[in-house]
Design a protein around this motif. Structure first.
Motif, PDB file in Angstrom:
ATOM      1  N   ARG A 208      -4.865   1.616   6.472  1.00  0.00           N
ATOM      2  CA  ARG A 208      -4.090   0.682   5.648  1.00  0.00           C
ATOM      3  C   ARG A 208      -4.037  -0.702   6.309  1.00  0.00           C
ATOM      4  O   ARG A 208      -4.020  -1.717   5.622  1.00  0.00           O
TER       5      ARG A 208
ATOM      6  N   THR B  51       0.822  -1.211   0.000  1.00  0.00           N
ATOM      7  CA  THR B  51       0.000   0.000   0.000  1.00  0.00           C
ATOM      8  C   THR B  51       0.857   1.263   0.000  1.00  0.00           C
ATOM      9  O   THR B  51       0.344   2.350  -0.268  1.00  0.00           O
TER      10      THR B  51
ATOM     11  N   SER C 233      -5.455  -4.012   4.445  1.00  0.00           N
ATOM     12  CA  SER C 233      -4.523  -5.121   4.213  1.00  0.00           C
ATOM     13  C   SER C 233      -5.002  -6.408   4.872  1.00  0.00           C
ATOM     14  O   SER C 233      -4.910  -7.486   4.278  1.00  0.00           O
TER      15      SER C 233
END
Length: 134
Positions: A75, A18, A79
């Motif tokens: 994030r 990311t 993820s």
């Protein structure tokens, strides 16, 4: 290596992705240099699977993030969700409940309390959809 550790490695690779448009090989090399670890085959397979099926996985995540867009999520949450949804869709030997539990534990370890409960809710919703499709 235990499967939980392998999932953490997959999460790390997906999380790192990311931040940069690096190849798996570059991410593995960075991980090995920075942490002196060897990335297992399972983690690499999950990473490749998330890359290959990313559009479908992200679509499933967005569909079940009621009132949220993927861009508003941390994030860590994105993820973890990508890792778990990949497993739920493509790793037939892994029970869905195990994928959910492992994802929640990883979210608790690396994210916030809100991430863990959010991940649990989204994955529960994904599980219901998959169950009704069978």
């Amino acid at each position: 290596m235990k499967r939980h550790e392998a999932r953490e490695q997959a999460f790390f690779l997906i999380f790192e992705r990311t931040f940069q448009e690096a190849s798996l090989e570059e991410l593995v090399e960075s991980a090995q240099l920075a942490r002196d670890i060897t990335i297992c085959g399972f983690a690499q397979n999950v990473f490749h699977g998330v890359e290959k099926h990313g559009e479908e996985i992200d679509g499933m995540i967005e569909k079940h993030c009621i009132g949220w867009t993927k861009n508003r999520l941390s994030r860590v949450a994105v993820s973890v969700l990508r890792t778990a949804v990949y497993e739920m869709l493509y790793e037939e030997k892994i029970p869905v409940s195990v994928s959910i539990n492992e994802a929640v534990e990883i979210a608790k370890t690396y994210g916030s309390t809100e991430d863990a409960s959010f991940v649990n809710g989204v994955l529960g919703s994904v599980a219901k959809e998959l169950e009704s499709a069978q």
